[in-house]
Design a protein around this motif. Structure first.
Motif, PDB file in Angstrom:
ATOM      1  N   MET A   1      22.445  44.753  34.249  1.00 33.56           N
ATOM      2  CA  MET A   1      21.443  43.797  33.940  1.00 33.56           C
ATOM      3  C   MET A   1      21.015  43.643  32.713  1.00 33.56           C
ATOM      4  O   MET A   1      20.754  44.686  31.970  1.00 33.56           O
ATOM      5  CB  MET A   1      20.271  44.028  34.702  1.00 33.56           C
ATOM      6  N   LYS A   2      20.712  42.273  31.977  1.00 30.65           N
ATOM      7  CA  LYS A   2      20.276  42.499  30.603  1.00 30.65           C
ATOM      8  C   LYS A   2      19.282  41.128  30.392  1.00 30.65           C
ATOM      9  O   LYS A   2      19.619  39.873  30.637  1.00 30.65           O
ATOM     10  CB  LYS A   2      21.263  42.083  29.654  1.00 30.65           C
ATOM     11  N   THR A   3      17.978  41.458  30.500  1.00 29.29           N
ATOM     12  CA  THR A   3      16.871  40.486  30.390  1.00 29.29           C
ATOM     13  C   THR A   3      15.700  40.704  29.786  1.00 29.29           C
ATOM     14  O   THR A   3      15.409  42.227  29.968  1.00 29.29           O
ATOM     15  CB  THR A   3      16.438  39.754  31.683  1.00 29.29           C
ATOM     16  N   GLY A   4      15.111  39.907  28.869  1.00 33.38           N
ATOM     17  CA  GLY A   4      13.954  40.563  28.238  1.00 33.38           C
ATOM     18  C   GLY A   4      14.476  41.776  27.151  1.00 33.38           C
ATOM     19  O   GLY A   4      15.702  41.908  26.791  1.00 33.38           O
ATOM     20  N   ASP A   5      13.689  42.718  27.120  1.00 30.33           N
ATOM     21  CA  ASP A   5      14.130  43.997  26.531  1.00 30.33           C
ATOM     22  C   ASP A   5      14.748  44.917  27.463  1.00 30.33           C
ATOM     23  O   ASP A   5      14.892  46.278  27.229  1.00 30.33           O
ATOM     24  CB  ASP A   5      12.972  44.536  25.631  1.00 30.33           C
ATOM     25  N   LEU A   6      15.041  44.722  29.020  1.00 33.61           N
ATOM     26  CA  LEU A   6      15.638  45.585  29.677  1.00 33.61           C
ATOM     27  C   LEU A   6      16.889  45.344  29.613  1.00 33.61           C
ATOM     28  O   LEU A   6      17.265  44.549  29.652  1.00 33.61           O
ATOM     29  CB  LEU A   6      14.724  45.284  31.166  1.00 33.61           C
TER      30      LEU A   6
ATOM     31  N   PHE B   1      10.165  52.779  31.993  1.00 37.06           N
ATOM     32  CA  PHE B   1      10.433  51.675  31.450  1.00 37.06           C
ATOM     33  C   PHE B   1       9.052  50.903  30.915  1.00 37.06           C
ATOM     34  O   PHE B   1       9.367  50.482  29.645  1.00 37.06           O
ATOM     35  CB  PHE B   1      11.004  50.679  32.510  1.00 37.06           C
TER      36      PHE B   1
ATOM     37  N   ARG C   1      10.596  51.849  27.407  1.00 38.32           N
ATOM     38  CA  ARG C   1      11.810  50.658  27.290  1.00 38.32           C
ATOM     39  C   ARG C   1      13.070  50.610  27.292  1.00 38.32           C
ATOM     40  O   ARG C   1      13.948  49.809  26.974  1.00 38.32           O
ATOM     41  CB  ARG C   1      11.383  49.594  26.136  1.00 38.32           C
TER      42      ARG C   1
ATOM     43  N   PHE D   1      16.267  52.906  29.841  1.00 35.38           N
ATOM     44  CA  PHE D   1      16.560  53.854  30.769  1.00 35.38           C
ATOM     45  C   PHE D   1      17.623  54.958  30.495  1.00 35.38           C
ATOM     46  O   PHE D   1      18.205  55.963  31.286  1.00 35.38           O
ATOM     47  CB  PHE D   1      17.121  53.194  32.027  1.00 35.38           C
TER      48      PHE D   1
END
Lengths: 490, 635, 489
Positions: B74-79, B195, B199, B201
């Motif tokens: 998963m890669k979205t926003g700063d996650l 998170f 920000r 994991f």
């Protein structure tokens, strides 16, 4: 300003002749219809005659809209773009309903065409009238044949009863109208709309209350004519009693012409400047939207339900009318589309009734709709459904565009309350329109083959569906077309 | 420093997945041996790849021994969550345990499940479980761990309810999954908190940020509490241990693999893996300590009176897990990890031994109907004895070393925890020897026991291997007194990405250690001898059941209390609330609108009488009203 | 190309109506129609590949159909509506396959379905407020007939309730659109000009932004459904025929969330964010009460319907928390829920076609001799329960993580939904699939035809892929949502 009586008023120059030409053609057609009635022409022949008369009349009217407005008979009649368009719309609706106007007897009364054409003449002239005398004359030529048309089916007691009811109520309303006109004469010293405007436009015109009362009396009488709320009582019985074709004609053409006439009158006499009149019109329309929808909800018979939905739709148009003269376009378009859709529904009901071997003027109960619709082809059910949904004002159908235009004009005038009532009304209306289809869901697919569907009704149904979709596709050009009217109103 | 990229890592997970797909989707053969061997091949394949990977790692490396950035999940926003695998000294040990013991159990299961109706489904689930467990161990970030965490929960649900024809098994499966899910709420809470403030994991970054300390302390407290709550769910601690005894409804190899060796230890593993977060939370560590002690004691007491051999072992597992949590509570993850490994060996051995006994006794599990099986099942008896010796802490066995290390840490922590732990150890040796003697000594108490037959060699081979392991695995971590290898301590210290948490590793004097070892083993052997003699001459229906006996036998009525306090009232209350809200409030309101419109319509329609005179009246009144209306209102 | 893609279903519907009673012929034609539509979808995707991914709402087609009403039929494609277009096309193909061979589903049924598809795709593509409204309302008519004519027992009540509630909401949106049309600074009702309107926001709810928000939100709240307005969903789902339930759960509910992200949030950003706390409360209420209600149900379809209410509660949280992660979670959950609930309804629909009973207690031990169907149903159940490795998890996880940053306690309460989801779904699975085989299941063996297998497998395959391949979807809508998040901050 030539007074009413001197003879120069009646010597017509060439411009006037050209302006009157379509109406003269119609009168000639009318005369021919009288002769045809004498020779007791068959139903089909009469319908052909109706087409021959009305189609050219329509074309002549809308042939060239850029022709400058032309005053006829002094200042009593003006044939401008609005009058032409209103006349064309009315005659189109009349022609459509003519196709399935018939009474139950074998050799029914051939004079119905004569009456129809007279009424069309009155309706097409009404929006053009510029003084109270011609206004009253046009209104009466419009309604008196209607009284007889309603009673056309002489051997059916219900039709006669409806006709008499319509006559009495009509007479009563005309009395109120005359009272109003008398007050106008008292107020402005002349029967001319222009004169009233001059008298009213003064800073604090004397006898303002007198003028307001006059306007109210006239609006009440016209409200009766288009069946706005407190005066709509006659509508259901007349719709149910009269032959289907007549009901269609009355329900649609009258509304178009009277609304157009009323708005022109209000604009010319400067009534829009009087807040009382505008408020009354708005109140009347709101009541009719609410009452029309609610009572329709409680109806079990289709024609009666359509009558009350007619009251509600008159209410919607009334709300737009009260919003100001600029909403002339949306009123005409909305009522035109409503008329076409109503005729389509009534035409299909008529063809269903005749194909199921029932007497043509029997008012069908909603529950019986299931077996009537079931054996018909998917096309017919489809177009019936689309017409119903168009009256309900659901998008992609033309009815929605009409309602959207009304909403637009109401919003332009800032009448937020009326917009809310219109939206609430269409939501309420939804309930009884959808209920029409419920028997269809329960009905088994009993393919009972009825007798041959009456050609006239089916033809009218198909034609009106085509008209509806032509309106939808050509909507943008149609609104430009009516733009001329806007030019006039401002 | 260049990251030791190792694309081979992904095959450790992929092989079992392929095995599961082959067995579950394509092969589906009724022949138990074929599907069993395919499943075992997948497990052994994973084991071999593990050995190859560990072999290729140079010893002097930092924490990350091998890394495999597989793909971006998963890669979205700063996650950003990558499905990335890494091996650290800590995970290396767990890898060996899971794949090693896993392969042995797969082999054993091939024999055990050969007569089952749908063996292919069993081995598909077993392989899927292995894949989920391995992804839990290998994943480099908490979301990957959570994937494994829920994956093993799913597989244990499927495996517990494997024989789903009987409703109890399905109910046990569902109970396991739901109880685990209650625990997982803690994990989700921890993930959310972590998170929101860090920000990220990735465990490597988390550990550094935890040490750096500019994040508010309550964040780490919530995270630690959340992870601990999740571990109580997964590792069957108070209050969420109720599902493990019911999980015995599944086939025995399942109990051995999932409910002894691997899944239940994932809680301990996770806490060890993110230890720096826990190190700074003394409050949480106390809860862990006392929670562990309570679980150890309650489970041990319940095991005393169980008749079903698998239930005894189940409660023993819960109790031993209590030991591990006590070790964690005392601030020594090394001891906990060491006990995880030794426990995995001897508990798997005991479960498989019990499985062999049940197989021999034609699916009979009641200890009171066994007896004298040592004559008919020689190999099972010997290997079971080895297991029992290990668990009661017979000197020089693996159990002796790991349990002694935990008791030492407990004594350092304080006399009370130390004493309580010793007590629990004594109770453990009592009920284990009771089970052993009831099963293997005395006369056969039922015809199945009389004619019990030894299991096939394919089932006995793993037993022997495990027996050897459970005796000698103890030598990896010897107390200072022995001046022997202390592998586990330095493995654990190395695997926190260079961060050495504050933990106060106190020391016992040498003399104290000798005394401790001597006294504890002596006491436990004495208790063992007493239990042995008592149950050698066991007569069915002997002593009258005391009140305490009945309470312990009905597992302290825990399930009934939960049902009474939580489940039944919750279902009843929510039923009433939702029915009331949905049917009466909302629908009621809508129906009121509809009826209002309909009734007002009917009322209005009464005005339309149809007689002209009335209409005339309306028209007149209407006009007057309009005029008056204008007069008052509009002007 | 996009116009052809939009027009095909309507043209197809006309032909299908023509075929009318000849069911088999209509079903074959419908299959050909759906395949052609899928092919067109590939073209549309290919054509919009480069423009879809990088923000803005690029228009692919525009026709000035109603200049006086300041509206033009302009169609646009971007990361938000592309996945939903794919979902619609795939679901309708699966339903076409499912309908093959069932005599009750004749030409008019398939025709109405095709009209519904066309209207749905129309409202997805619409980049003009009036065009969006027209297609949005148009969806109601076919759905009304589908539920009304082909539904089960009290379908008429359900159909009217569905129509009336949705219509009530959308009329408020109509008022909002008319009001917008009359602002002097609105040149046309296109999405671009509307979103550039910087409407002032001073915290008052009777300001422009406030009222516009109420108007837009009302329509979408009924459709999503947001908690108090949800009572039409269980009735509509339970009474609708299988195809109706699948398309209702799969696509129609999604349009509510899509509408929020496309029309409500960008036009009235400050008002939406001011309303966020209320939305969180409603979202959480939806999750908890939806789950509790699902736990009580004895009717299987009603249970799945209430589970939809719970899942959509999550999406409401995601949309209104205003940060990119949560919104991505909501958009992804949109697709994931569409697939999982769609698959569940489809599979149960097939079972229902044989057993004709929706009573949960009548079922038992279904998995015993229907291993494959049970497995596929379990995959759908676990996707809906949010099992990591299946798409449900990615959506819910992103929503929870994103919402926690904005409203911690809301996220904590919402995470209860994950647990409750497991409770009622597994109760359904336990009663239906496991345990002793009930008489109903024994006497009605369920043997699926080739077309029914072909109908389920694409959904299951998509779910298995999206579990890990989430980045394909997240990548698509990333830039659009980033722009929206900037606007909302």
């Amino acid at each position: 300003m030539n007074s009413f009586l001197d003879e120069s008023v009646f010597t017509l120059n060439s411009g006037e002749w050209r302006a009157l030409a379509p109406y003269l053609y119609l009168s000639a057609g009318l005369a021919l219809a009288t002769i045809a009635a004498g020779y007791r022409w068959s139903r089909a022949a009469l319908r052909v005659l109706a087409t021959i008369v009305l189609v050219p009349f329509m074309l002549a009217l809308v042939w060239d809209l850029r022709v400058p407005p032309q005053f006829v008979f002094g200042t009593s009649l003006e044939v401008n773009a609005l009058t032409r368009i209103a006349g064309a719309l009315v005659s189109a609706l009349a022609l459509l309903s003519a196709f399935f106007t018939k009474s139950t007897e074998e050799r029914d009364h051939p004079e119905w065409l004569l009456l129809l054409l007279t009424s069309v003449l009155g309706m097409s002239l009404l929006p053009g009238t510029r003084d109270w005398v011609s206004f009253f004359v046009a209104l009466e030529t419009l309604s008196i044949p209607a009284f007889i048309l309603v009673a056309l089916d002489t051997n059916r007691e219900k039709s006669l009863q409806a006709g008499l009811k319509y006559l009495l109520m009509g007479a009563f309303a005309s009395a109120i109208l005359l009272m109003g006109i008398a007050l106008f004469y008292g107020f402005s010293g002349s029967l001319d709309f222009e004169k009233t405007r001059e008298m009213l436009s003064g800073p604090s015109p004397v006898g303002r209350a007198l003028a307001v009362t006059a306007f109210l009396l006239v609006s009440v009488s016209l409200a009766f004519k288009v069946a706005l709320a407190p005066f709509h009582m006659w509508a259901a019985d007349v719709y149910q009693g009269s032959p289907t074709g007549v009901a269609a004609f009355l329900g649609t053409a009258t509304k178009v012409s009277v609304f157009a006439g009323l708005m022109v009158m209000l604009q010319l006499t400067g009534a829009y400047a009087l807040p009382e009149v505008v408020k009354v019109l708005m109140a009347l329309s709101m009541i009719s939207v609410v009452v029309g929808n609610l009572v329709a909800l409680a109806q079990t018979k289709i024609r009666r339900m359509l009558a009350y939905s007619g009251v509600a739709n008159a209410g919607y148009a009334g709300l737009a009318m009260a919003a100001g003269p600029e909403s002339m376009t949306s009123v005409l378009v909305a009522l035109g589309l409503y008329g076409a859709a109503l005729i389509c529904v009534l035409a299909w009901t008529e063809s269903m009734i005749s194909s199921s071997g029932r007497a043509s003027h029997e008012d069908v109960a909603v529950s019986e709709l299931g077996e009537l619709l079931a054996p018909r082809s998917a096309w017919m059910v489809g177009s019936f459904a689309l017409a119903i949904f168009s009256i309900a004002g659901l998008p992609p159908l033309p009815g929605f565009l009409g309602k959207y235009l009304l909403l637009q004009d109401i919003w332009r005038a800032g009448h937020v309350a009326s917009a809310a009532v219109l939206v609430l009304g269409s939501l309420l209306g939804l309930a009884y329109y959808l209920r029409l289809f419920m028997p269809l869901f329960q009905a088994g697919t009993s393919a009972k083959s009825g007798t041959r569907a009456s050609f006239g009704a089916t033809f009218a149904g198909v034609l009106s569906t085509i008209l509806l979709f032509a309106a939808l596709l050509g909507f943008s050009r149609m609104t430009q077309w009516v733009e001329y009217v806007e030019g006039f109103a401002r | 420093m260049d990251l030791p990229l190792e694309p081979l890592l992904r095959w450790i997970i992929l092989l079992p997945v392929i095995g599961a797909i082959l067995n579950g989707v394509f092969l589906r053969s009724k022949n138990g041996i074929l599907s069993g061997l395919l499943g075992t091949a997948a497990a052994v394949g994973a084991f071999i790849v593990t050995l190859v990977v560990i072999g290729r790692v140079p010893d002097s490396h930092g924490t990350v021994l091998a890394l495999d950035p597989w793909f971006t999940w998963m890669k979205t926003g700063d996650l950003e969550v990558a499905f990335q695998l890494e091996v650290t000294p800590l995970t290396r040990v767990m890898l060996l345990v899971v794949t090693g013991i896993g392969s042995l159990i797969h082999l054993y299961a091939t024999g055990y499940m050969s007569h089952d109706k749908s063996p292919w489904r069993f081995f598909a689930y077993l392989n899927l479980f292995l894949a989920a467990m391995l992804s839990l161990i290998l994943s480099s970030n908490l979301v990957g761990v959570f994937l494994g965490w829920e994956g093993v929960g799913l597989c244990s649900y499927l495996l517990i309810g494997f024989w789903f024809e009987k409703d109890e098994n399905a109910a046990a499966g569902m109970k396991a999954f739901v109880t685990n899910r209650v625990g997982d709420l803690g994990f989700v809470l921890a993930l959310m908190v972590i998170f929101a403030y860090t920000r990220t994991f990735e465990m490597s970054k988390l550990v550094e940020i935890a040490q750096a300390g500019q994040i508010p302390a309550w964040v780490w407290l919530t995270a630690a509490a959340g992870i601990f709550w999740a571990s109580t769910g997964k590792s069957a601690q108070i209050p969420l241990y109720v599902w493990l005894p019911d999980a015995m409804a599944g086939p025995t190899p399942v109990s051995a693999l999932i409910h002894a060796a691997t899944m239940v230890t994932s809680g301990v593993f996770l806490i060890t893996r993110v230890w720096p977060i826990f190190a700074g939370q003394p409050a949480v560590l106390d809860v862990v300590l006392w929670g562990g002690l309570a679980t150890a004691w309650i489970a041990a007491l319940t095991a005393l009176t169980q008749r079903d051999i698998k239930k005894v072992l189940a409660y023993s597992t819960v109790s031993q897990l209590g030991f591990m949590f006590v070790a964690l509570g005392c601030g020594s993850p090394a001891a906990a990890l060491f006990h995880v490994v030794t426990h995995a060996c001897f508990k798997a051995l005991l479960f498989l031994g019990a499985g062999s006994v049940i197989h021999g006794m034609h699916e009979k599990q009641d200890l009171f109907e066994m007896g004298g099986l040592r004559h008919h099942m020689k190999w099972t008896h010997l290997t079971f004895l080895a297991g029992v010796l290990a668990i009661i802490g017979f000197p020089l066995t693996s159990g002796f070393f790991s349990k002694d290390m935990i008791i030492a840490k407990a004594m350092i922590r304080g006399a009370v925890p130390g004493m309580l732990l010793i007590g629990a150890a004594l109770v453990t040796s009592f009920y284990m020897v009771r089970a052993y003697t009831l099963a293997f000594w005395g006369e056969a108490r039922s015809k199945e026991a009389a004619h019990a037959h030894e299991s096939s060699p394919i089932m006995l081979a793993p037993l022997v291997v495990l027996a050897v392991l459970s005796i000698f695995v103890g030598w990896f971590e010897t107390p200072e007194v022995f001046h022997g290898p202390t592998k586990f301590s330095n493995w654990v210290l190395q695997s926190w990405y260079g961060v050495s948490p504050a933990g106060h590793e106190g020391h016992l004097s040498h003399a104290m250690e000798w005394i401790l070892m001597g006294v504890v083993s002596a006491l436990s052997l004495g208790v063992a001898w007493y239990s042995f003699t008592k149950y050698r001459v066991f007569r069915h229906g002997g002593s009258k059941a005391t009140a305490l006996h009945r309470v312990s036998e009905n597992k302290f009525y825990v399930d009934e209390i939960y049902a009474f306090l939580i489940l039944r009232p919750l279902k009843f209350a929510t039923g009433k609330v939702t029915k009331f809200v949905d049917v009466y409030v909302i629908n009621g309101f809508l129906h009121a609108l509809r009826d209002g419109a309909r009734i007002s319509g009917q009322v209005l329609s009464l005005f339309h009488t149809g007689s002209v005179q009335v209409y005339g009246w309306y028209l007149a009144v209407g006009t007057v009203l309009v005029l008056l209306f204008v007069r008052w209102w509009a002007v | 190309m996009t116009l052809l893609f939009l027009a095909l279903p309507f043209v197809g519907a006309l032909v299908l109506f023509l075929l009318g009673k000849k069911a088999r012929f209509a079903q074959v034609f419908n299959l050909v129609l759906q395949l052609a539509w899928l092919a067109l979808m590939f073209f549309v995707h290919g054509q919009s590949r480069e423009i879809a991914g990088n923000g803005g709402f690029p228009l692919v087609y525009s026709w000035k159909w109603l200049p006086q009403l300041k509206s033009s039929l302009s169609l646009g494609i971007d990361g938000l509506n592309l996945p939903l277009l794919w979902l619609t096309v795939i679901l309708s193909l699966c339903l076409g396959l499912y309908a093959y061979g069932k005599d009750k589903l004749d030409g008019s049924y398939l025709g109405l379905f095709s009209v519904l598809n066309g209207a749905t795709v129309g409202s997805l593509l619409a980049a003009d407020a009036l065009a969006f409204y027209i297609f949005w309302e148009f969806m109601l008519i076919p759905m009304y007939f589908l539920i009304g004519k082909w539904g089960s027992k009290n379908r008429v009540y359900a159909a009217l309730k569905f129509f009336a509630m949705t219509m009530g909401g959308s009329l408020l949106m109509l008022l909002a659109i008319v009001a917008l049309a009359f602002r002097p600074d609105v040149s046309d009702l296109g999405w671009h000009s509307l979103t550039q309107l910087a409407l002032p926001w001073d915290g008052q709810w009777n300001s422009w932004q406030g009222l516009l928000f109420v108007g837009f939100f009302a329509a979408f709240a009924v459709k999503i459904p947001v908690w108090p307005l949800h009572t039409w969903l269980p009735d509509a789902h339970t009474e609708a025929p299988t195809g109706g339930s699948v398309i209702l759960a799969g696509v129609l509910l999604k349009l509510g969330v899509y509408g929020l992200l496309r029309w409500c949030l960008p036009i009235v950003p400050q008002a939406s964010m001011a309303a966020a706390p209320l939305m969180f409360a409603l979202g959480v209420a939806g999750i908890l009460l939806g789950s509790f209600a699902a736990w009580q149900q004895t009717d299987i379809k009603r249970l799945i319907a209430y589970s939809s209410v719970a899942h959509l509660g999550f999406m409401v949280l995601g949309v209104f928390s205003g940060n990119v992660e949560a919104m991505q979670g909501a958009v992804f959950q949109n697709i994931a829920h569409g697939l999982s609930t769609g698959a569940m309804f489809l599979i149960f629909g097939m079972i229902y076609d044989r057993t004709h009973s929706r009573e949960l207690d009548a079922y038992g031990g279904f998995a015993k001799d229907h291993a494959w169907i049970a497995t596929l149903f379990l995959v759908a159940v676990f996707a809906s329960v949010g099992m990591p490795g299946l798409p449900g998890f990615v959506g819910e996880f992103l929503v929870l993580v994103g919402t926690f940053a904005v409203a911690p306690w809301t996220a904590v309460l919402a995470s209860l939904g994950v647990l409750l989801g497991a409770v009622y779904m597994l109760t359904l699975v336990r009663k239906m699939m496991f345990g002793p085989t009930s008489s109903l299941v024994a006497s009605h063996p369920v043997r699926l035809g080739w077309n029914e297998w072909a109908a389920i497998l694409p959904l299951i395959a998509l779910m298995l892929y999206l579990g890990f391949g989430a980045q394909t979807l997240l990548g698509l809508s990333e830039t659009d949502l980033r722009e929206l998040a900037v606007k909302l901050r």
